[in-house]
Write a protein that holds these residues in place. Structure first.
Motif, PDB file in Angstrom:
ATOM      1  N   VAL A  33      57.326   0.480   3.734  1.00 16.89           N
ATOM      2  CA  VAL A  33      56.859   0.902   2.419  1.00 16.89           C
ATOM      3  C   VAL A  33      55.417   0.456   2.189  1.00 16.89           C
ATOM      4  CG1 VAL A  33      57.182   0.569  -0.072  1.00 16.89           C
ATOM      5  CG2 VAL A  33      59.147   1.037   1.389  1.00 16.89           C
ATOM      6  N   LEU A  34      55.090  -0.763   2.610  1.00 14.99           N
ATOM      7  CA  LEU A  34      53.720  -1.248   2.470  1.00 14.99           C
ATOM      8  C   LEU A  34      52.749  -0.388   3.273  1.00 14.99           C
ATOM      9  CD1 LEU A  34      54.150  -5.124   2.623  1.00 14.99           C
ATOM     10  CD2 LEU A  34      53.442  -3.759   0.653  1.00 14.99           C
ATOM     11  N   ILE A  35      53.134  -0.043   4.489  1.00 12.79           N
ATOM     12  CA  ILE A  35      52.276   0.803   5.315  1.00 12.79           C
ATOM     13  C   ILE A  35      52.060   2.159   4.636  1.00 12.79           C
ATOM     14  CG2 ILE A  35      52.148   2.112   7.481  1.00 12.79           C
ATOM     15  CD1 ILE A  35      53.435  -0.331   8.843  1.00 12.79           C
ATOM     16  N   VAL A  43      44.175   2.680   0.513  1.00 18.35           N
ATOM     17  CA  VAL A  43      42.978   2.751   1.359  1.00 18.35           C
ATOM     18  C   VAL A  43      42.140   3.984   1.009  1.00 18.35           C
ATOM     19  CG1 VAL A  43      42.145   3.028   3.734  1.00 18.35           C
ATOM     20  CG2 VAL A  43      43.904   1.319   3.215  1.00 18.35           C
ATOM     21  N   PRO A  44      42.732   5.192   0.910  1.00 20.55           N
ATOM     22  CA  PRO A  44      41.912   6.331   0.510  1.00 20.55           C
ATOM     23  C   PRO A  44      41.345   6.188  -0.906  1.00 20.55           C
ATOM     24  CG  PRO A  44      44.055   7.087   1.317  1.00 20.55           C
ATOM     25  CD  PRO A  44      44.087   5.601   1.289  1.00 20.55           C
ATOM     26  N   LEU A  45      42.134   5.606  -1.814  1.00 23.05           N
ATOM     27  CA  LEU A  45      41.647   5.374  -3.172  1.00 23.05           C
ATOM     28  C   LEU A  45      40.413   4.492  -3.162  1.00 23.05           C
ATOM     29  CD1 LEU A  45      42.004   5.575  -6.282  1.00 23.05           C
ATOM     30  CD2 LEU A  45      43.415   3.520  -6.101  1.00 23.05           C
ATOM     31  N   GLU A  46      40.440   3.446  -2.342  1.00 22.34           N
ATOM     32  CA  GLU A  46      39.295   2.554  -2.228  1.00 22.34           C
ATOM     33  C   GLU A  46      38.068   3.319  -1.711  1.00 22.34           C
ATOM     34  OE1 GLU A  46      38.840  -1.904  -0.625  1.00 22.34           O
ATOM     35  OE2 GLU A  46      39.331  -0.445   0.933  1.00 22.34           O
ATOM     36  N   GLY A  47      38.269   4.178  -0.731  1.00 24.27           N
ATOM     37  CA  GLY A  47      37.165   4.977  -0.198  1.00 24.27           C
ATOM     38  C   GLY A  47      36.602   5.939  -1.228  1.00 24.27           C
ATOM     39  N   LEU A  48      37.472   6.591  -1.979  1.00 20.66           N
ATOM     40  CA  LEU A  48      37.018   7.502  -3.031  1.00 20.66           C
ATOM     41  C   LEU A  48      36.267   6.751  -4.122  1.00 20.66           C
ATOM     42  CD1 LEU A  48      40.152   9.794  -3.309  1.00 20.66           C
ATOM     43  CD2 LEU A  48      37.876  10.500  -2.553  1.00 20.66           C
ATOM     44  N   LYS A  67      47.193  -7.704   3.914  1.00 19.63           N
ATOM     45  CA  LYS A  67      46.720  -7.877   5.288  1.00 19.63           C
ATOM     46  C   LYS A  67      46.942  -9.319   5.734  1.00 19.63           C
ATOM     47  CE  LYS A  67      42.650  -7.567   8.226  1.00 19.63           C
ATOM     48  NZ  LYS A  67      41.200  -7.318   8.289  1.00 19.63           N
ATOM     49  N   VAL A  68      46.645 -10.265   4.862  1.00 18.62           N
ATOM     50  CA  VAL A  68      46.837 -11.677   5.193  1.00 18.62           C
ATOM     51  C   VAL A  68      48.326 -11.992   5.351  1.00 18.62           C
ATOM     52  CG1 VAL A  68      46.601 -14.030   4.308  1.00 18.62           C
ATOM     53  CG2 VAL A  68      44.686 -12.440   4.119  1.00 18.62           C
ATOM     54  N   ILE A  69      49.136 -11.476   4.450  1.00 19.66           N
ATOM     55  CA  ILE A  69      50.578 -11.763   4.472  1.00 19.66           C
ATOM     56  C   ILE A  69      51.255 -11.170   5.708  1.00 19.66           C
ATOM     57  CG2 ILE A  69      52.782 -11.267   3.331  1.00 19.66           C
ATOM     58  CD1 ILE A  69      51.261 -11.490   0.654  1.00 19.66           C
ATOM     59  N   THR A  70      50.918  -9.912   6.025  1.00 22.32           N
ATOM     60  CA  THR A  70      51.639  -9.220   7.102  1.00 22.32           C
ATOM     61  C   THR A  70      50.924  -9.255   8.448  1.00 22.32           C
ATOM     62  OG1 THR A  70      50.592  -7.086   6.627  1.00 22.32           O
ATOM     63  CG2 THR A  70      52.631  -7.594   5.434  1.00 22.32           C
ATOM     64  N   GLY A  71      49.602  -9.512   8.433  1.00 25.91           N
ATOM     65  CA  GLY A  71      48.843  -9.474   9.668  1.00 25.91           C
ATOM     66  C   GLY A  71      48.531  -8.056  10.130  1.00 25.91           C
ATOM     67  N   TYR A  72      48.775  -7.082   9.280  1.00 25.62           N
ATOM     68  CA  TYR A  72      48.561  -5.664   9.622  1.00 25.62           C
ATOM     69  C   TYR A  72      47.266  -5.200   8.962  1.00 25.62           C
ATOM     70  CZ  TYR A  72      49.793  -0.741  10.328  1.00 25.62           C
ATOM     71  OH  TYR A  72      49.813   0.568  10.721  1.00 25.62           O
ATOM     72  N   ASP A  73      46.414  -4.517   9.716  1.00 19.31           N
ATOM     73  CA  ASP A  73      45.138  -4.040   9.191  1.00 19.31           C
ATOM     74  C   ASP A  73      45.336  -2.649   8.590  1.00 19.31           C
ATOM     75  OD1 ASP A  73      42.544  -3.298   8.605  1.00 19.31           O
ATOM     76  OD2 ASP A  73      41.729  -4.060  10.493  1.00 19.31           O
ATOM     77  N   TYR A  74      45.555  -2.618   7.281  1.00 19.32           N
ATOM     78  CA  TYR A  74      45.831  -1.360   6.594  1.00 19.32           C
ATOM     79  C   TYR A  74      44.614  -0.438   6.582  1.00 19.32           C
ATOM     80  CZ  TYR A  74      50.025  -3.794   5.234  1.00 19.32           C
ATOM     81  OH  TYR A  74      51.206  -4.471   5.276  1.00 19.32           O
ATOM     82  N   ARG A  75      43.425  -1.002   6.483  1.00 22.61           N
ATOM     83  CA  ARG A  75      42.218  -0.164   6.493  1.00 22.61           C
ATOM     84  C   ARG A  75      42.024   0.501   7.859  1.00 22.61           C
ATOM     85  NH1 ARG A  75      40.357  -4.467   3.407  1.00 22.61           N
ATOM     86  NH2 ARG A  75      39.983  -3.882   1.249  1.00 22.61           N
ATOM     87  N   ALA A  76      42.220  -0.239   8.921  1.00 22.43           N
ATOM     88  CA  ALA A  76      42.038   0.317  10.270  1.00 22.43           C
ATOM     89  C   ALA A  76      43.061   1.403  10.563  1.00 22.43           C
ATOM     90  CB  ALA A  76      42.135  -0.796  11.311  1.00 22.43           C
TER      91      ALA A  76
END
Length: 103
Positions: A33-35, A43-48, A67-76
């Motif tokens: 769900v987080l992904i 991420v797209p909202l941030e870009g817009l 990102k810190v909690i899960t270690g997953y790079d959502y932006r990448a």
């Protein structure tokens, strides 16, 4: 003893007995769900927002915190303005694109 029509002696017991816990209670489900949410919305909202020169500090913080909690790079791994075909457009060009369908 009762919260939102659920019963339990404390918050933990009350939550564990809900259909929400059954559906989203596993770590894998929460991560999925987080992904979906962060990569496909935040991420797209941030870009817009950056394109329109609008600050979205809470949105940016959510991406960073998870990102810190899960270690997953959502932006990448998220949807970028390039993916949407609108990278490099000005705010006015974007408005023309979504209004009239032309870049």
């Amino acid at each position: 003893e009762r919260m939102y029509e659920y019963k339990g002696k404390d918050l933990y017991e009350t939550y564990r007995g809900t259909e929400h816990a059954e559906r989203w209670g596993r770590v894998e489900s929460i991560h999925r769900v987080l992904i979906e949410d962060l990569c496909h919305f935040n991420v797209p909202l941030e870009g817009l927002a950056k394109m329109a020169n609008i600050e979205v500090p809470v949105n940016t913080a959510l991406i960073e915190i998870f990102k810190v909690i899960t270690g997953y790079d959502y932006r990448a791994n998220g949807i970028t303005l390039k993916d949407l075909g609108i990278e490099g457009l000005t705010k006015q060009q974007l408005l023309d694109y979504v209004t009239f369908g032309r870049k």
